[in-house]
Design a protein around this motif. Structure first.
Motif, PDB file in Angstrom:
ATOM      1  N   LYS A  45       0.850  -1.207   0.000  1.00  0.00           N
ATOM      2  CA  LYS A  45       0.000   0.000   0.000  1.00  0.00           C
ATOM      3  C   LYS A  45       0.881   1.252   0.000  1.00  0.00           C
ATOM      4  O   LYS A  45       0.558   2.247  -0.643  1.00  0.00           O
ATOM      5  CB  LYS A  45      -0.907  -0.010   1.232  1.00  0.00           C
ATOM      6  CG  LYS A  45      -1.935  -1.132   1.199  1.00  0.00           C
ATOM      7  CD  LYS A  45      -2.764  -1.167   2.467  1.00  0.00           C
ATOM      8  CE  LYS A  45      -3.597  -2.437   2.538  1.00  0.00           C
ATOM      9  NZ  LYS A  45      -4.334  -2.566   3.802  1.00  0.00           N
ATOM     10  N   ALA A 146     -10.569 -12.566   7.732  1.00  0.00           N
ATOM     11  CA  ALA A 146      -9.248 -12.885   7.169  1.00  0.00           C
ATOM     12  C   ALA A 146      -8.446 -13.706   8.174  1.00  0.00           C
ATOM     13  O   ALA A 146      -7.267 -13.457   8.424  1.00  0.00           O
ATOM     14  CB  ALA A 146      -8.477 -11.628   6.748  1.00  0.00           C
ATOM     15  N   GLY A 152      -4.496 -12.647  11.016  1.00  0.00           N
ATOM     16  CA  GLY A 152      -5.639 -13.464  11.419  1.00  0.00           C
ATOM     17  C   GLY A 152      -5.252 -14.771  12.080  1.00  0.00           C
ATOM     18  O   GLY A 152      -5.820 -15.138  13.119  1.00  0.00           O
ATOM     19  N   LEU A 207     -10.185  -7.391   9.520  1.00  0.00           N
ATOM     20  CA  LEU A 207      -8.930  -7.182   8.796  1.00  0.00           C
ATOM     21  C   LEU A 207      -9.208  -7.040   7.300  1.00  0.00           C
ATOM     22  O   LEU A 207      -8.305  -7.115   6.490  1.00  0.00           O
ATOM     23  CB  LEU A 207      -7.991  -8.365   9.062  1.00  0.00           C
ATOM     24  CG  LEU A 207      -7.645  -8.563  10.547  1.00  0.00           C
ATOM     25  CD1 LEU A 207      -7.129  -9.962  10.826  1.00  0.00           C
ATOM     26  CD2 LEU A 207      -6.623  -7.523  10.998  1.00  0.00           C
TER      27      LEU A 207
HETATM   28  N1  LIG Z   1      -4.443  -1.058  11.554  1.00  0.00           N
HETATM   29  C1  LIG Z   1      -3.317  -1.697  11.791  1.00  0.00           C
HETATM   30  O1  LIG Z   1      -2.558  -1.348  12.697  1.00  0.00           O
HETATM   31  C2  LIG Z   1      -2.959  -2.893  10.944  1.00  0.00           C
HETATM   32  C3  LIG Z   1      -1.864  -3.691  11.287  1.00  0.00           C
HETATM   33  C4  LIG Z   1      -1.575  -4.814  10.499  1.00  0.00           C
HETATM   34  C5  LIG Z   1      -2.369  -5.102   9.389  1.00  0.00           C
HETATM   35  N2  LIG Z   1      -3.399  -4.268   9.076  1.00  0.00           N
HETATM   36  C6  LIG Z   1      -4.250  -4.538   7.907  1.00  0.00           C
HETATM   37  O2  LIG Z   1      -4.965  -5.725   8.168  1.00  0.00           O
HETATM   38  C7  LIG Z   1      -5.198  -6.403   6.932  1.00  0.00           C
HETATM   39  C8  LIG Z   1      -4.776  -7.860   7.077  1.00  0.00           C
HETATM   40  O3  LIG Z   1      -3.358  -7.934   7.220  1.00  0.00           O
HETATM   41  P1  LIG Z   1      -2.635  -9.329   7.040  1.00  0.00           P
HETATM   42  O4  LIG Z   1      -1.187  -9.108   7.172  1.00  0.00           O
HETATM   43  O5  LIG Z   1      -3.290 -10.364   7.876  1.00  0.00           O
HETATM   44  O6  LIG Z   1      -3.019  -9.605   5.503  1.00  0.00           O
HETATM   45  P2  LIG Z   1      -2.744 -10.885   4.609  1.00  0.00           P
HETATM   46  O7  LIG Z   1      -1.856 -11.827   5.327  1.00  0.00           O
HETATM   47  O8  LIG Z   1      -2.327 -10.416   3.275  1.00  0.00           O
HETATM   48  O9  LIG Z   1      -4.212 -11.537   4.481  1.00  0.00           O
HETATM   49  C9  LIG Z   1      -4.378 -12.526   3.524  1.00  0.00           C
HETATM   50  C10 LIG Z   1      -5.575 -13.380   3.919  1.00  0.00           C
HETATM   51  O10 LIG Z   1      -6.787 -12.647   3.718  1.00  0.00           O
HETATM   52  C11 LIG Z   1      -7.817 -13.604   3.519  1.00  0.00           C
HETATM   53  N3  LIG Z   1      -8.896 -12.953   2.775  1.00  0.00           N
HETATM   54  C12 LIG Z   1      -8.812 -12.306   1.582  1.00  0.00           C
HETATM   55  N4  LIG Z   1     -10.027 -11.789   1.254  1.00  0.00           N
HETATM   56  C13 LIG Z   1     -10.887 -12.130   2.248  1.00  0.00           C
HETATM   57  C14 LIG Z   1     -12.256 -11.875   2.514  1.00  0.00           C
HETATM   58  N5  LIG Z   1     -13.000 -11.177   1.638  1.00  0.00           N
HETATM   59  N6  LIG Z   1     -12.805 -12.339   3.662  1.00  0.00           N
HETATM   60  C15 LIG Z   1     -12.071 -13.045   4.544  1.00  0.00           C
HETATM   61  N7  LIG Z   1     -10.756 -13.327   4.364  1.00  0.00           N
HETATM   62  C16 LIG Z   1     -10.171 -12.870   3.230  1.00  0.00           C
HETATM   63  C17 LIG Z   1      -7.163 -14.717   2.744  1.00  0.00           C
HETATM   64  O11 LIG Z   1      -7.689 -15.930   3.225  1.00  0.00           O
HETATM   65  P3  LIG Z   1      -8.572 -16.846   2.252  1.00  0.00           P
HETATM   66  O12 LIG Z   1      -7.605 -17.310   1.195  1.00  0.00           O
HETATM   67  O13 LIG Z   1      -9.071 -17.903   3.150  1.00  0.00           O
HETATM   68  O14 LIG Z   1      -9.615 -15.951   1.683  1.00  0.00           O
HETATM   69  C18 LIG Z   1      -5.662 -14.619   3.091  1.00  0.00           C
HETATM   70  O15 LIG Z   1      -5.205 -15.712   3.853  1.00  0.00           O
HETATM   71  C19 LIG Z   1      -4.428  -5.633   5.870  1.00  0.00           C
HETATM   72  O16 LIG Z   1      -5.319  -4.787   5.175  1.00  0.00           O
HETATM   73  C20 LIG Z   1      -3.447  -4.814   6.656  1.00  0.00           C
HETATM   74  O17 LIG Z   1      -3.055  -3.617   5.997  1.00  0.00           O
HETATM   75  C21 LIG Z   1      -3.714  -3.181   9.820  1.00  0.00           C
END
Ligand SMILES: NC(=O)c1ccc[n+]([C@@H]2O[C@H](COP(=O)([O-])OP(=O)(O)OC[C@H]3O[C@@H](n4cnc5c(N)ncnc54)[C@H](OP(=O)(O)O)[C@@H]3O)[C@@H](O)[C@H]2O)c1
Length: 302
Positions: A45, A146, A152, A207
């Protein structure tokens, strides 16, 4: 030293390898030789300009580090050259590089039983899950969106360890994995509308964001909490909480110990050389990675 940089916002092709001087640690910082880092969605991003928190390029991404302290500036007493450390830090000169300067208070000593790749995979994802769920209590029902992702799958384990009943959204292909981590109930969001299938939860950890916000509110008790880590359409609801992770050496220490004791398992989908960072970003952007992608820097002399 070599580092990955970018001179403009854009796709993975803007990432390039350059020779730059080693950073010089400032007061309170240590210089760390990077042995591994990992990819977070924030990386792509920021790379693309969707998020502009680092300002204009050039900058070097990479907020997770595992490595060896090579220099500690005078006022740093808690870390010494040779210490194996890991942690999360936010900077324009990140860990997609051979060396990084990091505030010492954001790092923790890597426990001997925690391997390098796991230590690089943990920090941002685990700190996020840990801090977001700090108030979760035994017996509460939580819905984690997620659930199979970097944050997650750690949130599932932390919630379970706190004694919560854990419901996750994930594709069916990830259900066996998530059950092995303790999830009680799983919803394949591509087949079932979670907003219809899930009721009376005390906490939602979102997430995904976007329209998952209002839809999640329908699953939530009147006195529940909706924790938004991504940005959603639920803002304004009294149950809404916007969440941002805070880098913390103290929390990293605690999480590292849990991982070393086998109480928290970080799942690594791929270990890739930093030279293949563009491919790693493409994979992460696909939204299909289970767990984390770890990146390892260039082997000396290659
Ligand atoms: N605010 C904060 O401080 C903070 C901190 C860290 C991360 N974040 C944000 O949190 C989000 C998740 O981060 P991450 O590192 O866990 O990401 P990630 O590892 O890239 O997440 C990928 C996972 O998302 C699942 N997924 C995709 N689309 C989905 C949907 N529509 N519904 C449910 N699951 C779905 C997929 O599972 P399936 O293959 O089973 O669909 C995949 O395993 C990101 O947007 C990140 O920027 C925010």
């Amino acid at each position: 030293m070599r580092a990955i940089t970018q001179n403009r916002f854009g796709g993975p092709d803007v990432l390039e390898t350059v020779e730059v001087p080693r950073p010089t640690p400032g007061p309170g910082e240590v210089l760390v030789r990077v042995t591994a880092t990992s990819v977070n969605p924030a990386d792509w991003k920021l790379r693309s300009g969707e998020v502009t928190r680092l300002g204009e390029p050039p900058f070097t991404l990479g907020f997770d580090v595992s490595g060896t302290v090579v220099e500690a500036v005078g006022d740093v007493t808690e870390l010494r050259p040779g210490d194996q450390v890991f942690g999360m830090f936010l900077t324009r000169f990140g860990a997609y590089a051979e060396y990084v300067a990091v505030p010492a208070n954001l790092l923790a000593i890597r426990p001997g039983r925690l391997d390098d790749a796991d230590a690089a995979a943990l920090p941002t994802a685990a700190l996020t899950a840990w801090q977001a769920l700090a108030d979760l209590r035994a017996g509460q029902r939580i819905l984690i969106h997620a659930a199979a992702g970097g944050v997650g799958h750690l949130a599932v384990q932390i919630a379970k360890a706190r004694g919560a009943y854990v419901i996750g959204t994930a594709r069916t292909v990830n259900h066996v994995f998530l059950r092995s981590l303790g999830a009680d109930e799983l919803i394949d969001y591509t087949v079932v509308d979670f907003a219809e299938a899930v009721h009376e939860v005390d906490v939602v950890l979102d997430l995904i964001g976007g329209d998952y916000g209002q839809r999640s509110l329908r699953t939530l008790r009147a006195d529940g909490r909706y924790i938004d880590a991504q940005g959603s359409d639920a803002e304004g609801d009294p149950r809404y909480v916007r969440f941002y992770v805070t880098p913390s050496g103290t929390d990293a220490h605690e999480l590292g110990n849990l991982a070393a004791q086998g109480k928290l398992r970080v799942d690594i989908a791929r270990v890739m050389p930093l030279a293949d960072v563009a491919e790693a970003h493409k994979l992460s952007e696909s939204g299909r990675v289970r767990g984390k992608i770890v990146l390892t820097p260039w082997i000396a002399g290659v």
